[in-house]
Design a protein around this motif. Structure first.
Motif, PDB file in Angstrom:
ATOM      1  N   PHE A 160       8.057   8.915  -1.741  1.00 46.91           N
ATOM      2  CA  PHE A 160       7.072   7.861  -1.505  1.00 46.91           C
ATOM      3  C   PHE A 160       7.198   7.327  -0.081  1.00 46.91           C
ATOM      4  O   PHE A 160       8.309   7.177   0.444  1.00 46.91           O
ATOM      5  CB  PHE A 160       7.288   6.687  -2.468  1.00 46.91           C
ATOM      6  CG  PHE A 160       7.087   7.035  -3.914  1.00 46.91           C
ATOM      7  CD1 PHE A 160       5.821   7.034  -4.477  1.00 46.91           C
ATOM      8  CD2 PHE A 160       8.171   7.363  -4.719  1.00 46.91           C
ATOM      9  CE1 PHE A 160       5.632   7.350  -5.816  1.00 46.91           C
ATOM     10  CE2 PHE A 160       7.999   7.677  -6.057  1.00 46.91           C
ATOM     11  CZ  PHE A 160       6.725   7.672  -6.606  1.00 46.91           C
ATOM     12  N   THR A 161       6.065   7.040   0.535  1.00 48.02           N
ATOM     13  CA  THR A 161       6.033   6.315   1.808  1.00 48.02           C
ATOM     14  C   THR A 161       5.053   5.158   1.658  1.00 48.02           C
ATOM     15  O   THR A 161       4.222   5.141   0.744  1.00 48.02           O
ATOM     16  CB  THR A 161       5.593   7.226   2.968  1.00 48.02           C
ATOM     17  OG1 THR A 161       4.315   7.805   2.658  1.00 48.02           O
ATOM     18  CG2 THR A 161       6.604   8.338   3.195  1.00 48.02           C
ATOM     19  N   TRP A 162       5.140   4.200   2.565  1.00 53.01           N
ATOM     20  CA  TRP A 162       4.342   2.978   2.427  1.00 53.01           C
ATOM     21  C   TRP A 162       4.022   2.391   3.791  1.00 53.01           C
ATOM     22  O   TRP A 162       4.630   2.747   4.810  1.00 53.01           O
ATOM     23  CB  TRP A 162       5.111   1.948   1.592  1.00 53.01           C
ATOM     24  CG  TRP A 162       6.514   1.733   2.099  1.00 53.01           C
ATOM     25  CD1 TRP A 162       6.925   0.911   3.110  1.00 53.01           C
ATOM     26  CD2 TRP A 162       7.690   2.414   1.641  1.00 53.01           C
ATOM     27  NE1 TRP A 162       8.272   1.019   3.303  1.00 53.01           N
ATOM     28  CE2 TRP A 162       8.778   1.930   2.409  1.00 53.01           C
ATOM     29  CE3 TRP A 162       7.943   3.371   0.650  1.00 53.01           C
ATOM     30  CZ2 TRP A 162      10.077   2.369   2.222  1.00 53.01           C
ATOM     31  CZ3 TRP A 162       9.235   3.810   0.464  1.00 53.01           C
ATOM     32  CH2 TRP A 162      10.294   3.314   1.239  1.00 53.01           C
ATOM     33  N   ASP A 163       3.060   1.482   3.797  1.00 54.70           N
ATOM     34  CA  ASP A 163       2.735   0.721   5.004  1.00 54.70           C
ATOM     35  C   ASP A 163       3.558  -0.557   5.021  1.00 54.70           C
ATOM     36  O   ASP A 163       3.770  -1.178   3.975  1.00 54.70           O
ATOM     37  CB  ASP A 163       1.245   0.357   5.034  1.00 54.70           C
ATOM     38  CG  ASP A 163       0.359   1.582   5.214  1.00 54.70           C
ATOM     39  OD1 ASP A 163       0.851   2.578   5.779  1.00 54.70           O
ATOM     40  OD2 ASP A 163      -0.808   1.539   4.778  1.00 54.70           O
TER      41      ASP A 163
ATOM     42  N   GLU B  49      11.036   5.905   3.660  1.00 53.75           N
ATOM     43  CA  GLU B  49      10.596   6.687   2.515  1.00 53.75           C
ATOM     44  C   GLU B  49      11.611   6.532   1.392  1.00 53.75           C
ATOM     45  O   GLU B  49      12.751   6.103   1.611  1.00 53.75           O
ATOM     46  CB  GLU B  49      10.422   8.168   2.873  1.00 53.75           C
ATOM     47  CG  GLU B  49      11.712   8.867   3.246  1.00 53.75           C
ATOM     48  CD  GLU B  49      11.506  10.349   3.535  1.00 53.75           C
ATOM     49  OE1 GLU B  49      10.376  10.739   3.879  1.00 53.75           O
ATOM     50  OE2 GLU B  49      12.485  11.109   3.407  1.00 53.75           O
TER      51      GLU B  49
ATOM     52  N   THR C  76       0.862  -1.187   0.000  1.00 51.28           N
ATOM     53  CA  THR C  76       0.000   0.000   0.000  1.00 51.28           C
ATOM     54  C   THR C  76       0.894   1.231   0.000  1.00 51.28           C
ATOM     55  O   THR C  76       1.631   1.475   0.964  1.00 51.28           O
ATOM     56  CB  THR C  76      -0.919   0.015   1.234  1.00 51.28           C
ATOM     57  OG1 THR C  76      -1.751  -1.152   1.209  1.00 51.28           O
ATOM     58  CG2 THR C  76      -1.786   1.259   1.238  1.00 51.28           C
ATOM     59  N   ILE C  77       0.840   1.980  -1.080  1.00 50.60           N
ATOM     60  CA  ILE C  77       1.700   3.154  -1.245  1.00 50.60           C
ATOM     61  C   ILE C  77       0.862   4.411  -1.039  1.00 50.60           C
ATOM     62  O   ILE C  77      -0.200   4.568  -1.648  1.00 50.60           O
ATOM     63  CB  ILE C  77       2.348   3.175  -2.648  1.00 50.60           C
ATOM     64  CG1 ILE C  77       3.059   1.846  -2.922  1.00 50.60           C
ATOM     65  CG2 ILE C  77       3.309   4.349  -2.773  1.00 50.60           C
ATOM     66  CD1 ILE C  77       4.166   1.509  -1.954  1.00 50.60           C
ATOM     67  N   HIS C  78       1.335   5.295  -0.166  1.00 49.37           N
ATOM     68  CA  HIS C  78       0.617   6.542   0.078  1.00 49.37           C
ATOM     69  C   HIS C  78       0.808   7.503  -1.100  1.00 49.37           C
ATOM     70  O   HIS C  78       1.742   7.346  -1.898  1.00 49.37           O
ATOM     71  CB  HIS C  78       1.125   7.197   1.367  1.00 49.37           C
ATOM     72  CG  HIS C  78       1.007   6.296   2.560  1.00 49.37           C
ATOM     73  ND1 HIS C  78       1.839   6.395   3.655  1.00 49.37           N
ATOM     74  CD2 HIS C  78       0.160   5.260   2.830  1.00 49.37           C
ATOM     75  CE1 HIS C  78       1.510   5.479   4.544  1.00 49.37           C
ATOM     76  NE2 HIS C  78       0.505   4.772   4.063  1.00 49.37           N
ATOM     77  N   ALA C  79      -0.069   8.481  -1.173  1.00 45.37           N
ATOM     78  CA  ALA C  79       0.061   9.492  -2.230  1.00 45.37           C
ATOM     79  C   ALA C  79       1.417  10.187  -2.095  1.00 45.37           C
ATOM     80  O   ALA C  79       1.778  10.644  -1.003  1.00 45.37           O
ATOM     81  CB  ALA C  79      -1.068  10.503  -2.125  1.00 45.37           C
TER      82      ALA C  79
ATOM     83  N   GLU D 297      -1.652   7.706 -10.666  1.00 50.31           N
ATOM     84  CA  GLU D 297      -1.718   6.594  -9.717  1.00 50.31           C
ATOM     85  C   GLU D 297      -1.639   5.242 -10.426  1.00 50.31           C
ATOM     86  O   GLU D 297      -2.079   5.091 -11.568  1.00 50.31           O
ATOM     87  CB  GLU D 297      -3.024   6.687  -8.926  1.00 50.31           C
ATOM     88  CG  GLU D 297      -3.079   5.795  -7.697  1.00 50.31           C
ATOM     89  CD  GLU D 297      -2.121   6.248  -6.615  1.00 50.31           C
ATOM     90  OE1 GLU D 297      -1.618   5.372  -5.892  1.00 50.31           O
ATOM     91  OE2 GLU D 297      -1.867   7.462  -6.496  1.00 50.31           O
TER      92      GLU D 297
END
Length: 259
Positions: A178-181, A213, A158-161, A255
């Motif tokens: 980019f950041t992610w869960d 990140e 899951t990649i954040h905006a 996206e």
């Protein structure tokens, strides 16, 4: 001679160029994983099986008329025995390639009749196509070799905006962050990021220097889109990657599509 030329050579041409002439058939490989992933593959396979059953039934009838049925049924019994033995070998999967399928079916086209000329030409063409494109590929393969670069069905990150910083000067580069869960699945312990299909980051969640990140920079004058894909890691092995998200030449973010 004209019939031989038209029926045999014409069918051979169709078979030899089957990646063009038969490309509308949505089947790449005959295994359950690929058939489930390819839309329309099961329906196409069903139609092919029905056509083959009809052809085999007519060929069997003509072999009986020529009193050669027993001879050829013994030959195909040997073929079937070999296939069964190959299926039960531990750790290996049977792959019946183009050229193998053609060789298996060719004896059944030995009748001196017009349909047999057509079938024989098509099978010889498929044999030529299979060897020319993939060579004498192995009939028995391990699961890993069979998987190739196909999708594994693993979860996707899951990649954040992303946060985009556009520079107005050529002296300072623009960048995207980019950041992610982290993975909620225990078997995945890291993340891999591809930029333009080249791995630019591989980070493991529990490492001391784990990245939280990813920053990618580029010169404003480049003006070309760049493509980003993300996948989980299981040790040194990567799972499936997302479809590509696009950082356009204008600095906009497109996206990733689902899947």
């Amino acid at each position: 001679q004209i019939e031989k030329t038209v029926l045999w050579l014409g069918a051979c041409w169709v078979g030899a160029l089957d990646n063009y002439t038969l490309s509308f058939i949505p089947i790449q490989r005959l295994n359950a994983h690929d058939l489930n992933q390819q839309p329309g593959a099961k329906a196409a396979l069903s139609i092919i099986i029905i056509v083959l059953v009809v052809i085999v039934a007519t060929q069997v009838w003509f072999f009986r008329q020529e009193a050669r049925f027993i001879k050829y049924i013994k030959l195909y019994a040997i073929f079937l025995l070999g296939i069964i033995i190959s299926l039960v070998l531990p750790g290996l999967n049977l792959r019946i390639h183009h050229y193998i399928l053609a060789l298996l079916l060719l004896p059944g086209t030995s009748l001196q009749m017009r349909p047999s000329l057509l079938y024989q030409g098509l099978l010889i063409g498929l044999f030529i196509n299979g060897i020319a494109r993939w060579g004498f590929d192995s009939v028995l393969q391990t699961s890993a070799a069979l998987q190739g670069d196909a999708q594994k069905g693993t979860p996707l990150p899951t990649i954040h905006a992303p946060v985009i910083d556009i520079s107005n000067t050529t002296a300072v580069q623009s960048n995207i962050t980019f950041t992610w869960d982290k993975s909620e699945y225990m078997q995945f312990d890291g993340i891999s990021i591809l930029v333009n299909d080249v791995e630019r980051l591989r980070s493991y969640f529990n490492d001391v220097d784990a990245k939280e990140e990813f920053v990618w920079s580029r010169n404003k004058t480049l003006g070309l889109p760049e493509y980003f894909r993300f996948g989980f890691m299981d040790g040194s092995d990567s799972g499936d990657y997302t479809k590509a998200g696009i950082w356009t030449g204008d600095g906009e973010w497109v996206e990733m599509k689902p899947g």
